[in-house]
Design a protein around this motif. Structure first.
Motif, PDB file in Angstrom:
ATOM      1  N   HIS A   3      87.556  70.573 128.409  1.00 23.28           N
ATOM      2  CA  HIS A   3      88.198  69.452 127.716  1.00 23.28           C
ATOM      3  C   HIS A   3      87.237  68.836 126.700  1.00 23.28           C
ATOM      4  O   HIS A   3      87.613  68.538 125.564  1.00 23.28           O
ATOM      5  N   ALA A   4      85.992  68.635 127.118  1.00 25.82           N
ATOM      6  CA  ALA A   4      84.997  68.048 126.209  1.00 25.82           C
ATOM      7  C   ALA A   4      84.777  68.948 125.001  1.00 25.82           C
ATOM      8  O   ALA A   4      84.690  68.468 123.862  1.00 25.82           O
ATOM      9  N   ALA A   5      84.686  70.260 125.242  1.00 27.77           N
ATOM     10  CA  ALA A   5      84.485  71.198 124.140  1.00 27.77           C
ATOM     11  C   ALA A   5      85.682  71.180 123.192  1.00 27.77           C
ATOM     12  O   ALA A   5      85.522  71.209 121.958  1.00 27.77           O
ATOM     13  N   TYR A   6      86.879  71.110 123.757  1.00 29.71           N
ATOM     14  CA  TYR A   6      88.092  71.076 122.943  1.00 29.71           C
ATOM     15  C   TYR A   6      88.114  69.832 122.058  1.00 29.71           C
ATOM     16  O   TYR A   6      88.432  69.901 120.864  1.00 29.71           O
ATOM     17  N   MET A   7      87.736  68.683 122.631  1.00 31.07           N
ATOM     18  CA  MET A   7      87.741  67.439 121.859  1.00 31.07           C
ATOM     19  C   MET A   7      86.684  67.468 120.752  1.00 31.07           C
ATOM     20  O   MET A   7      86.923  66.988 119.638  1.00 31.07           O
ATOM     21  N   ILE A   8      85.528  68.031 121.044  1.00 33.77           N
ATOM     22  CA  ILE A   8      84.498  68.131 120.013  1.00 33.77           C
ATOM     23  C   ILE A   8      84.972  69.023 118.872  1.00 33.77           C
ATOM     24  O   ILE A   8      84.768  68.706 117.692  1.00 33.77           O
ATOM     25  N   ARG A   9      85.627  70.123 119.218  1.00 33.61           N
ATOM     26  CA  ARG A   9      86.147  71.008 118.160  1.00 33.61           C
ATOM     27  C   ARG A   9      87.218  70.304 117.343  1.00 33.61           C
ATOM     28  O   ARG A   9      87.277  70.458 116.114  1.00 33.61           O
ATOM     29  N   ARG A  10      88.067  69.526 118.008  1.00 35.85           N
ATOM     30  CA  ARG A  10      89.096  68.786 117.279  1.00 35.85           C
ATOM     31  C   ARG A  10      88.474  67.788 116.310  1.00 35.85           C
ATOM     32  O   ARG A  10      88.910  67.659 115.160  1.00 35.85           O
ATOM     33  N   THR A  27      94.193  67.191 127.435  1.00 31.20           N
ATOM     34  CA  THR A  27      93.013  66.684 128.141  1.00 31.20           C
ATOM     35  C   THR A  27      93.407  65.625 129.152  1.00 31.20           C
ATOM     36  O   THR A  27      94.502  65.064 129.087  1.00 31.20           O
ATOM     37  N   ARG A  28      92.488  65.324 130.063  1.00 28.43           N
ATOM     38  CA  ARG A  28      92.754  64.273 131.055  1.00 28.43           C
ATOM     39  C   ARG A  28      92.430  62.901 130.501  1.00 28.43           C
ATOM     40  O   ARG A  28      93.045  61.911 130.881  1.00 28.43           O
ATOM     41  N   PHE A  29      91.425  62.848 129.614  1.00 27.04           N
ATOM     42  CA  PHE A  29      90.956  61.566 129.105  1.00 27.04           C
ATOM     43  C   PHE A  29      91.085  61.522 127.584  1.00 27.04           C
ATOM     44  O   PHE A  29      91.314  62.541 126.933  1.00 27.04           O
ATOM     45  N   VAL A  60      94.038  64.616 123.868  1.00 24.64           N
ATOM     46  CA  VAL A  60      95.453  64.928 123.638  1.00 24.64           C
ATOM     47  C   VAL A  60      96.152  64.932 124.994  1.00 24.64           C
ATOM     48  O   VAL A  60      95.795  65.729 125.873  1.00 24.64           O
ATOM     49  N   ILE A  61      97.128  64.052 125.160  1.00 20.73           N
ATOM     50  CA  ILE A  61      97.841  63.949 126.432  1.00 20.73           C
ATOM     51  C   ILE A  61      99.335  63.914 126.163  1.00 20.73           C
ATOM     52  O   ILE A  61      99.796  63.221 125.253  1.00 20.73           O
TER      53      ILE A  61
END
Length: 228
Positions: free
Chosen positions: A114-121, A78-80, A49-50
């Motif tokens: 960021h990685a944890a946030y994306m996995i949760r999403r 996130t950055r990526f 999410v950017i």
């Protein structure tokens, strides 16, 4: 959520703008509005999410990718665009700057967050699909349970009326009750079929609504592996 292009003031300049539009068309991301005067978000199907104005098509450790222009990212951004890009950046920093673990641990922890946030999403999205599957399965069972009449008898009654008129046209007045009974039998079958179709239609509409809900503003195309 929207697939429409927002106010141009939020769009990055070329060539970043063109790449964003290309990835939206491919279904790899979509734009989410956040209200008047607030920059929209570019939300990636793989978890990233950017903030839209900060998105850049730039060289990363994985080649040219859409990523944030700035190193720091606000909470819930996130950055990526995905976990892989985030982990590649983490691995690169650990190799090139091992001292960061001591001098600037927040930089590394931020990537982990960021990685944890994306996995949760992505997990939340998976749960949305699971609910969609349950809802559609229930609707399909409901459709399967809708019983319609056997049309054979109605068609036989129509044949009987047809034969009567062809073979005994002079007896119509005397056989009016018989003809009426046959016609009403056909009507009953037609009404039952109409009720059956209406029930199936209603369930099909609900399946369509469930599809539109799970799809949201995403661009989906058949065999498009980039959009989830």
């Amino acid at each position: 959520m929207t697939t429409e292009i927002p106010d141009e003031r939020w769009m990055p300049p070329s060539p970043h703008r063109e790449e964003i539009l290309k990835q939206i068309e491919r279904g790899r991301c979509h734009i989410e509005e956040r209200g008047h005067g607030v920059a929209p978000l570019l939300v990636f199907e793989d978890g990233g999410v950017i903030e839209l104005p900060k998105v850049r098509y730039r060289n990363t450790r994985r080649g040219m990718q859409l990523a944030a222009a700035e190193e720091d990212a606000p909470e819930e951004q996130t950055r990526f665009s995905d976990v892989c890009g985030t982990l590649d950046e983490l691995k690169g920093l650990l190799k090139e700057q091992p001292g960061l673990a001591k001098s600037d641990p927040a930089r590394l922890i931020g990537l982990l967050n960021h990685a944890a946030y994306m996995i949760r999403r992505m997990q939340r999205r998976r749960e949305h699909y699971r609910k969609f599957a349950r809802d559609v399965a229930d609707l399909c069972r409901r459709m399967a349970d809708i019983e319609g009449p056997d049309p054979t008898e109605a068609l036989q009654k129509l044949d009987a009326i047809r034969s009567f008129l062809a073979e005994r046209p002079e007896s119509v007045s005397g056989g009016i009750e018989e003809l009426y009974a046959l016609a009403e039998g056909v009507r009953d079958a037609a009404n039952a079929l109409e009720k059956c179709l209406a029930g199936n239609k209603e369930a099909a509409i609900e399946i369509g609504e469930a599809y539109e809900t799970i799809k949201g503003g995403r661009t989906w195309k058949r065999n498009d592996k980039g959009s989830s």
